[in-house]
Design an enzyme around this catalytic site. Structure first.
Site, PDB file in Angstrom:
ATOM      1  CB  CYS A  67      -2.587   1.262  -2.820  1.00  0.00           C
ATOM      2  SG  CYS A  67      -2.741   2.984  -3.264  1.00  0.00           S
ATOM      3  CG  ASN A  68      -9.053   1.134  -3.798  1.00  0.00           C
ATOM      4  OD1 ASN A  68      -9.954   0.608  -4.419  1.00  0.00           O
ATOM      5  ND2 ASN A  68      -8.806   0.861  -2.523  1.00  0.00           N
ATOM      6  CG  HIS A 111      -7.280   5.959   4.307  1.00  0.00           C
ATOM      7  ND1 HIS A 111      -6.385   5.391   3.430  1.00  0.00           N
ATOM      8  CD2 HIS A 111      -6.540   6.658   5.203  1.00  0.00           C
ATOM      9  CE1 HIS A 111      -5.157   5.753   3.771  1.00  0.00           C
ATOM     10  NE2 HIS A 111      -5.231   6.523   4.842  1.00  0.00           N
ATOM     11  CD  GLU A 165      -3.332   9.034   6.560  1.00  0.00           C
ATOM     12  OE1 GLU A 165      -2.535   9.981   6.647  1.00  0.00           O
ATOM     13  OE2 GLU A 165      -3.154   8.062   5.795  1.00  0.00           O
ATOM     14  CB  CYS A 177     -10.223   5.051  -0.871  1.00  0.00           C
ATOM     15  SG  CYS A 177      -8.862   5.799   0.067  1.00  0.00           S
ATOM     16  CG  ASP A 222      -1.870   1.186   1.241  1.00  0.00           C
ATOM     17  OD1 ASP A 222      -2.423   1.496   0.165  1.00  0.00           O
ATOM     18  OD2 ASP A 222      -2.046   1.824   2.301  1.00  0.00           O
ATOM     19  CB  SER A 223       0.141   4.720  -0.967  1.00  0.00           C
ATOM     20  OG  SER A 223      -1.109   4.818  -0.288  1.00  0.00           O
ATOM     21  CE1 TYR A 233       3.051   5.808  -3.071  1.00  0.00           C
ATOM     22  CE2 TYR A 233       2.122   3.979  -4.315  1.00  0.00           C
ATOM     23  CZ  TYR A 233       3.155   4.518  -3.573  1.00  0.00           C
ATOM     24  OH  TYR A 233       4.283   3.763  -3.342  1.00  0.00           O
TER      25      TYR A 233
HETATM   26  N1  DGL Z   1      -4.105   3.917  -0.422  1.00  0.00           N
HETATM   27  C1  DGL Z   1      -4.736   4.972  -1.197  1.00  0.00           C
HETATM   28  C2  DGL Z   1      -5.920   4.374  -1.991  1.00  0.00           C
HETATM   29  O1  DGL Z   1      -6.490   3.361  -1.617  1.00  0.00           O
HETATM   30  C3  DGL Z   1      -5.201   6.124  -0.326  1.00  0.00           C
HETATM   31  C4  DGL Z   1      -4.072   6.927   0.263  1.00  0.00           C
HETATM   32  C5  DGL Z   1      -3.196   7.571  -0.798  1.00  0.00           C
HETATM   33  O2  DGL Z   1      -3.678   8.458  -1.544  1.00  0.00           O
HETATM   34  O3  DGL Z   1      -2.049   7.188  -0.899  1.00  0.00           O
HETATM   35  O4  DGL Z   1      -6.273   4.937  -2.996  1.00  0.00           O
END
Ligand code: DGL
Length: 274
Positions: free
Chosen positions: A69-70, A188, A154, A186, A6-7, A38
């Site tokens: 990560c989406n 989160h 967050e 996403c 993940d990011s 990301y």
């Molecule tokens: N992990 C990212 C997503 O699922 C969200 C956080 C980011 O923008 O890095 O898109």
């Protein structure tokens, strides 16, 4: 080990669900905390970061990596699978979250009116739209980018009236389109699932994306027994990050549901954390 990339730390929602559904596998989680988020970045940069992160996990001995990560799944995964993986690691497999969530939404929608929420890059990629339309050509998809939600979550502001107001604003076009299924695209957003469901109302289902991904992964491993046999088992999970702060440790422990120790690593191409 089963790699989860993940990011940052949002992918721990997926790690948690995977550990619950498939407790026998040893998980190696990598969050690129030095370079998050990301979701507002260009496609080229997300691709580069994703290749570097996934490459790290493959070299560490994960025969299968889930890109939790989406944004990375939506923007980079297809190119990674087609151009990079077969040349560099032909025996390994890398899966994303867009396909399983699209499949689930296409299967459970009642009136083929599906909503998708995610970061700017996920929405701009059109990846969910493409995948869902292949599965259900009649589907009417309404998308909304919700860039303010990741920092609010967050900060632990999920329950605040300000966040609910922002959520109502973001979801207005989806309510107007009367979507009957909402894809939380996403990492989160599962943390705000109840709030999403409250705004959308009873007529809209809001599946938990982490649970859907874990369930589809379990199916995949049954169908790919040879690959499953190559994944080491055991409870010695690893939680790796590219940058570490006190706040990251607190967030990670809260999201996983128990205290954890994060280990800082350097991935090829990424700046070393000082
Ligand atoms: N992990 C990212 C997503 O699922 C969200 C956080 C980011 O923008 O890095 O898109």
């Amino acid at each position: 080990m089963l790699g989860i990339f993940d990011s940052g730390l949002g992918g721990l929602t997926v790690a948690r669900a995977v550990r619950k559904r498939l407790p026998e596998y040893q998980v190696c989680y990598l969050g690129d905390t030095a370079r998050l988020p990301y979701g507002n970045r260009s496609a080229d940069l997300i691709y580069r970061f994703t290749v570097e992160g996934v490459g790290f996990l493959l070299r560490r001995g994960c025969p299968l990596v889930i890109v939790a990560c989406n944004s990375a799944s939506a923007v980079a995964l297809r190119r990674l699978q087609q151009e990079w993986l077969p040349k560099k690691y032909p025996q390994a497999r890398v899966l994303g979250v867009v396909r399983p969530l699209a499949e689930h939404a296409a299967a459970v929608t009642r009136f083929s009116r599906i909503g998708v929420v995610g970061t700017r890059s996920t929405v701009a990629s059109g990846a969910y739209q493409r995948e869902i339309t292949v599965l259900n050509p009649k589907a009417h998809i309404t998308q909304a980018a919700c860039p303010l939600l990741v920092p609010l979550i967050e900060e632990g502001w999920g329950n605040r009236p300000e966040t609910k107001k922002i959520l109502r604003q973001y979801l207005r076009p989806l309510k107007r389109a009367r979507v009957d299924t909402l894809v939380l695209g996403c990492t989160h957003y599962p943390m705000l699932r109840k709030e999403f469901a409250a705004v959308m109302g009873h007529a809209c289902q809001v599946p938990d994306p982490a649970e859907v991904v874990a369930e589809k992964l379990a199916d995949y491993l049954v169908r790919h027994a040879d690959l499953a046999a190559r994944i080491t088992r055991g409870p010695a999970h690893q939680f790796l990050v590219t940058d570490q702060t006190e706040q990251f440790t607190q967030i990670a422990s809260a999201w996983l549901g128990h205290p954890i120790r994060l280990e800082t690593v350097v991935i090829e191409g990424a700046p070393a954390a000082s």
